[in-house]
Design a protein around this motif. Structure first.
Motif, PDB file in Angstrom:
ATOM      1  N   GLY A  73       0.866  -1.194   0.154  1.00 56.08           N
ATOM      2  CA  GLY A  73       0.001  -0.038  -0.004  1.00 56.08           C
ATOM      3  C   GLY A  73       0.865   1.143  -0.023  1.00 56.08           C
ATOM      4  O   GLY A  73       0.488   2.311  -0.623  1.00 56.08           O
ATOM      5  N   LEU A  76       2.430   1.694  -3.309  1.00 53.58           N
ATOM      6  CA  LEU A  76       1.338   1.990  -4.478  1.00 53.58           C
ATOM      7  C   LEU A  76       1.061   3.488  -4.311  1.00 53.58           C
ATOM      8  O   LEU A  76       1.077   4.337  -5.102  1.00 53.58           O
ATOM      9  CB  LEU A  76       0.097   1.048  -4.509  1.00 53.58           C
ATOM     10  CG  LEU A  76      -0.774   1.585  -5.616  1.00 53.58           C
ATOM     11  CD1 LEU A  76      -0.369   1.188  -6.954  1.00 53.58           C
ATOM     12  CD2 LEU A  76      -2.412   0.566  -5.137  1.00 53.58           C
ATOM     13  N   GLY A  77       0.703   3.720  -2.942  1.00 57.43           N
ATOM     14  CA  GLY A  77       0.645   5.393  -2.690  1.00 57.43           C
ATOM     15  C   GLY A  77       1.734   6.078  -3.137  1.00 57.43           C
ATOM     16  O   GLY A  77       1.545   7.508  -3.593  1.00 57.43           O
ATOM     17  N   ILE A  80       1.324   6.306  -6.971  1.00 57.22           N
ATOM     18  CA  ILE A  80       0.292   7.242  -7.400  1.00 57.22           C
ATOM     19  C   ILE A  80       0.743   8.711  -7.151  1.00 57.22           C
ATOM     20  O   ILE A  80       0.323   9.551  -8.055  1.00 57.22           O
ATOM     21  CB  ILE A  80      -0.852   6.844  -6.591  1.00 57.22           C
ATOM     22  CG1 ILE A  80      -1.519   5.425  -6.919  1.00 57.22           C
ATOM     23  CG2 ILE A  80      -1.957   7.930  -6.735  1.00 57.22           C
ATOM     24  CD1 ILE A  80      -2.696   5.048  -5.981  1.00 57.22           C
ATOM     25  N   CYS A  81       1.181   8.993  -6.110  1.00 52.57           N
ATOM     26  CA  CYS A  81       1.721  10.447  -5.899  1.00 52.57           C
ATOM     27  C   CYS A  81       2.629  10.948  -6.770  1.00 52.57           C
ATOM     28  O   CYS A  81       2.711  12.046  -7.268  1.00 52.57           O
ATOM     29  CB  CYS A  81       2.210  10.472  -4.317  1.00 52.57           C
ATOM     30  SG  CYS A  81       0.898  10.484  -3.079  1.00 52.57           S
ATOM     31  N   ILE A 105      -4.348   9.522  -0.198  1.00 54.25           N
ATOM     32  CA  ILE A 105      -3.670   8.621  -1.201  1.00 54.25           C
ATOM     33  C   ILE A 105      -2.959   7.662  -0.262  1.00 54.25           C
ATOM     34  O   ILE A 105      -3.091   6.156  -0.399  1.00 54.25           O
ATOM     35  CB  ILE A 105      -2.921   9.261  -2.328  1.00 54.25           C
ATOM     36  CG1 ILE A 105      -3.920  10.025  -3.389  1.00 54.25           C
ATOM     37  CG2 ILE A 105      -2.076   8.123  -3.057  1.00 54.25           C
ATOM     38  CD1 ILE A 105      -2.996  10.913  -4.083  1.00 54.25           C
ATOM     39  N   TYR A 106      -2.160   7.898   0.621  1.00 57.43           N
ATOM     40  CA  TYR A 106      -1.347   7.035   1.282  1.00 57.43           C
ATOM     41  C   TYR A 106      -2.208   6.240   2.442  1.00 57.43           C
ATOM     42  O   TYR A 106      -1.977   5.211   2.473  1.00 57.43           O
ATOM     43  CB  TYR A 106      -0.120   7.639   2.183  1.00 57.43           C
ATOM     44  CG  TYR A 106       0.946   7.975   1.495  1.00 57.43           C
ATOM     45  CD1 TYR A 106       1.816   6.984   1.046  1.00 57.43           C
ATOM     46  CD2 TYR A 106       1.339   9.230   0.975  1.00 57.43           C
ATOM     47  CE1 TYR A 106       3.112   7.010   0.321  1.00 57.43           C
ATOM     48  CE2 TYR A 106       2.533   9.434   0.236  1.00 57.43           C
ATOM     49  CZ  TYR A 106       3.453   8.301   0.034  1.00 57.43           C
ATOM     50  OH  TYR A 106       4.642   8.472  -0.696  1.00 57.43           O
ATOM     51  N   ALA A 108      -5.456   5.672   2.190  1.00 58.55           N
ATOM     52  CA  ALA A 108      -6.550   4.788   1.500  1.00 58.55           C
ATOM     53  C   ALA A 108      -5.725   3.528   0.959  1.00 58.55           C
ATOM     54  O   ALA A 108      -6.102   2.462   1.341  1.00 58.55           O
ATOM     55  CB  ALA A 108      -7.083   5.370   0.325  1.00 58.55           C
ATOM     56  N   CYS A 109      -4.594   3.610   0.421  1.00 60.55           N
ATOM     57  CA  CYS A 109      -3.693   2.596   0.135  1.00 60.55           C
ATOM     58  C   CYS A 109      -3.322   1.608   1.109  1.00 60.55           C
ATOM     59  O   CYS A 109      -3.281   0.511   0.974  1.00 60.55           O
ATOM     60  CB  CYS A 109      -2.651   3.036  -0.722  1.00 60.55           C
ATOM     61  SG  CYS A 109      -2.996   3.776  -2.451  1.00 60.55           S
ATOM     62  N   GLY A 112      -6.411  -0.058   2.360  1.00 62.13           N
ATOM     63  CA  GLY A 112      -6.898  -1.099   1.469  1.00 62.13           C
ATOM     64  C   GLY A 112      -5.984  -2.274   1.405  1.00 62.13           C
ATOM     65  O   GLY A 112      -6.633  -3.480   1.290  1.00 62.13           O
ATOM     66  N   PHE A 113      -4.869  -1.922   1.029  1.00 67.51           N
ATOM     67  CA  PHE A 113      -3.854  -3.353   0.836  1.00 67.51           C
ATOM     68  C   PHE A 113      -3.814  -4.017   2.331  1.00 67.51           C
ATOM     69  O   PHE A 113      -3.556  -5.412   2.211  1.00 67.51           O
ATOM     70  CB  PHE A 113      -2.613  -2.830   0.218  1.00 67.51           C
ATOM     71  CG  PHE A 113      -2.700  -2.719  -1.039  1.00 67.51           C
ATOM     72  CD1 PHE A 113      -2.419  -3.838  -2.180  1.00 67.51           C
ATOM     73  CD2 PHE A 113      -2.956  -1.818  -1.643  1.00 67.51           C
ATOM     74  CE1 PHE A 113      -2.274  -3.715  -3.317  1.00 67.51           C
ATOM     75  CE2 PHE A 113      -3.023  -1.284  -3.070  1.00 67.51           C
ATOM     76  CZ  PHE A 113      -2.692  -2.423  -3.823  1.00 67.51           C
TER      77      PHE A 113
END
Length: 131
Positions: A73, A76-77, A80-81, A105-106, A108-109, A112-113
């Motif tokens: 996560g 991926l964060g 994305i950033c 973003i961080y 949620a990732c 979520g993960f």
């Protein structure tokens, strides 16, 4: 700098504390019931060792999957950033909107993960229990 992770971290610590507190009382009742059975039978019960060995490996599996998911996560964060915010690594983020977007973003990732990792651990545990 790491303000985005404090709320999930504190919430996780509180939830684990509450879970362990409930588990403590439930295990206490189970131990009392086992002691009463031992007194009634006047011989020690023969418990399968796989029941006790399984708990340790499954807790390690859960923690491992959770941490792996949180690591993915974070990765991926960052990606994305890096892909969506211009000059992300070198940017002077004085803008409130940019900081909040990055935190969202961080967070949620990671959550979520981390959840996906726990679901994977649960499915793996179910498959191992069937064998």
């Amino acid at each position: 700098m790491m303000d985005f992770i404090m709320v999930p971290a504190v919430l996780t610590v509180c939830m684990i504390g509450v879970y362990k507190l409930f588990e403590l009382f439930v295990c206490k009742k189970e131990r009392i019931m086992l002691i009463e059975k031992m007194i009634d039978q006047s011989c020690p019960p023969k418990l399968p060792t796989s029941q006790f060995m399984g708990n340790f490996s499954f807790s390690a599996l859960k923690i491992g999957c959770l941490l792996t998911g949180m690591g993915f996560g974070l990765l991926l964060g960052y990606l994305i950033c890096y892909g969506t915010i211009p000059n992300y690594p070198a940017a002077n983020l004085d803008n409130w909107t940019s900081r909040e977007t990055i935190s969202l973003i961080y967070g949620a990732c990671v959550l979520g993960f981390g959840g996906i990792g726990l679901i994977a651990a649960f499915i793996t545990e179910l498959k191992l229990n069937k064998k």
